[in-house]
Scaffold this motif. Structure first.
Motif, PDB file in Angstrom:
ATOM      1  N   ASP A  51      57.590   2.029   3.846  1.00  0.00           N
ATOM      2  CA  ASP A  51      57.706   3.499   3.826  1.00  0.00           C
ATOM      3  C   ASP A  51      56.841   4.122   2.738  1.00  0.00           C
ATOM      4  O   ASP A  51      56.867   5.343   2.543  1.00  0.00           O
ATOM      5  N   ASP A  92      47.537   2.990   4.644  1.00  0.00           N
ATOM      6  CA  ASP A  92      48.690   2.087   4.581  1.00  0.00           C
ATOM      7  C   ASP A  92      49.050   1.534   5.951  1.00  0.00           C
ATOM      8  O   ASP A  92      49.293   0.340   6.109  1.00  0.00           O
ATOM      9  N   ALA A  93      49.094   2.417   6.950  1.00  0.00           N
ATOM     10  CA  ALA A  93      49.512   1.988   8.292  1.00  0.00           C
ATOM     11  C   ALA A  93      48.558   0.935   8.852  1.00  0.00           C
ATOM     12  O   ALA A  93      48.993  -0.068   9.436  1.00  0.00           O
ATOM     13  N   GLN A  94      47.254   1.149   8.676  1.00  0.00           N
ATOM     14  CA  GLN A  94      46.281   0.185   9.179  1.00  0.00           C
ATOM     15  C   GLN A  94      46.416  -1.164   8.474  1.00  0.00           C
ATOM     16  O   GLN A  94      46.329  -2.221   9.112  1.00  0.00           O
ATOM     17  N   ALA A  97      49.487  -2.978   9.760  1.00  0.00           N
ATOM     18  CA  ALA A  97      49.302  -3.474  11.126  1.00  0.00           C
ATOM     19  C   ALA A  97      48.376  -4.690  11.167  1.00  0.00           C
ATOM     20  O   ALA A  97      48.591  -5.630  11.936  1.00  0.00           O
ATOM     21  N   ASP A 125      53.198  -7.639   6.871  1.00  0.00           N
ATOM     22  CA  ASP A 125      54.165  -7.165   7.860  1.00  0.00           C
ATOM     23  C   ASP A 125      54.741  -8.378   8.573  1.00  0.00           C
ATOM     24  O   ASP A 125      54.097  -8.978   9.437  1.00  0.00           O
TER      25      ASP A 125
END
Length: 374
Positions: A51, A92-94, A97, A125
């Motif tokens: 988060d 961050d999301a990349q 993933a 992740d």
């Protein structure tokens, strides 16, 4: 196939990020252990969850972002340093993933001025944890030093040009005119003319030493190679012997046909030691004798003179060694250059007591097997 790809990815991790792998995948056991590991890292280091909230960071990170730890832990970057969030949080999301690594170079404003930094981040992740590990490196000082080094290099190149051409050429003109004056000066004035010529030759020697030292400094980590010992040594015996009419420079025995680890500056080592044995010699006829031998690993060159010798307390400092460097009470640039070059070649040089005066011993690592040539 997927397991293999993951293993290959892990081999590409940097030491900083790799340090936290085992702690990250067992985080359910070890928040305290993770904090202890991160505190061992000298660079500002942090861990964020999926988060974007900071889970743990070390003291260096707290100091770097100029915030209290309470303002960081459990918060997102935008809540305490919005200027960093605009750059550091956008991917961050990349990273989560892909599980990949990225490096960001940016300039940030801190209380002590602008700082150039590199932020290295890696996403995780799975394996029981999702989050981002980040390490910050302040490269401001490094970049300043690189700029200073470039400036120093330019200055050295200018000095090298002036030394090589202007000063040396002018002194050669002065020495040439001194030779012409010999036919016009009476007997009483000849002694002053000789002193003028000797001083002129000394200045020429100094300019050559300064040039050689400058070239050595500019060469940096230039690769060393195999250099033939015999021609380099014999050439300097002839050259220095010809430059000093009142001196006798001889080779006592056959020089081995050996190759040593060195570079094009090898001849400068021998030239400066031989010249030193003449310049600092109070004998009526200065004599310098050169011998060379080899053993299994080294070539050893001994250069002995009939001068006053070197007192024990000065046998180290004449090379300009120690904190004082060129400001030491040594004999000048020549022996400092000798010491610098021999050290660069992986050898050693020392001065001992000879049969009459001083004896310099130079040991240089052999590049190939050697055979004595009659």
């Amino acid at each position: 196939m997927e397991a293999t790809d993951r293993a290959n990815d892990r081999t590409r991790e940097t030491p900083f990020v790799d340090l936290f792998r085992e702690e990250l995948i067992t985080r359910r056991h070890a928040d305290a252990r993770l904090a202890a590991v991160i505190d061992c890292v000298q660079n500002p280091t942090f861990l964020k969850d999926a988060d974007g909230r900071y889970v743990v960071c070390n003291d260096e990170f707290v100091s770097f972002v100029e915030r209290d730890r309470d303002a960081i832990i459990g918060k997102r970057t935008a809540e305490f340093r919005p200027d960093l969030a605009r750059v550091c949080d956008t991917t961050d999301a990349q990273l989560l993933a892909s599980g990949g690594t990225e490096q960001l170079e940016l300039t940030i404003e801190l209380a002590n001025g602008n700082r150039d930094i590199v932020v290295e981040r890696r996403g995780y992740d799975g394996d029981g944890f999702s989050g981002i590990v980040g390490v910050i490196q302040d490269v401001t000082l490094q970049q300043r030093r690189e700029t200073e080094l470039r400036e120093q290099t330019r200055n050295l190149e200018i000095l090298n040009q002036v030394t090589r051409h202007d000063i040396r050429n002018d002194m050669q003109v002065i020495l040439g005119m001194a030779d012409v004056l010999r036919g016009y000066v009476d007997e009483e004035g000849q002694q002053y003319l000789e002193r003028l010529a000797e001083s002129g030759k000394h200045v020429v020697d100094l300019t050559r030493q300064a040039r050689d030292l400058t070239e050595t400094m500019l060469s940096g980590d230039e690769e060393l190679t195999a250099m033939s010992l015999r021609p380099a040594l014999e050439a300097q015996v002839d050259e220095v012997g010809s430059a000093y009419d009142r001196a006798v420079v001889t080779i006592a025995d056959t020089i081995p046909e050996a190759e040593v680890i060195a570079d094009e500056m090898l001849s400068s080592v021998f030239r400066n030691i031989i010249a030193n044995g003449i310049q600092h010699n109070d004998s009526e006829v200065p004599r310098v004798t050169v011998t060379a031998t080899t053993d299994e690993d080294f070539a050893e060159v001994r250069i002995a003179d009939n001068g006053p010798g070197v007192p024990d307390e000065r046998k180290t400092e004449i090379f300009g060694r120690g904190e004082k460097g060129l400001e030491s009470s040594g004999t000048g640039l020549g022996l400092y250059l000798v010491d610098s070059l021999v050290e660069k070649y992986g050898g050693e040089v020392q001065v001992t007591d000879g049969k009459e005066g001083a004896e310099f011993v130079v040991r240089l690592p052999l590049a190939t097997a050697t055979t004595a040539v009659e």
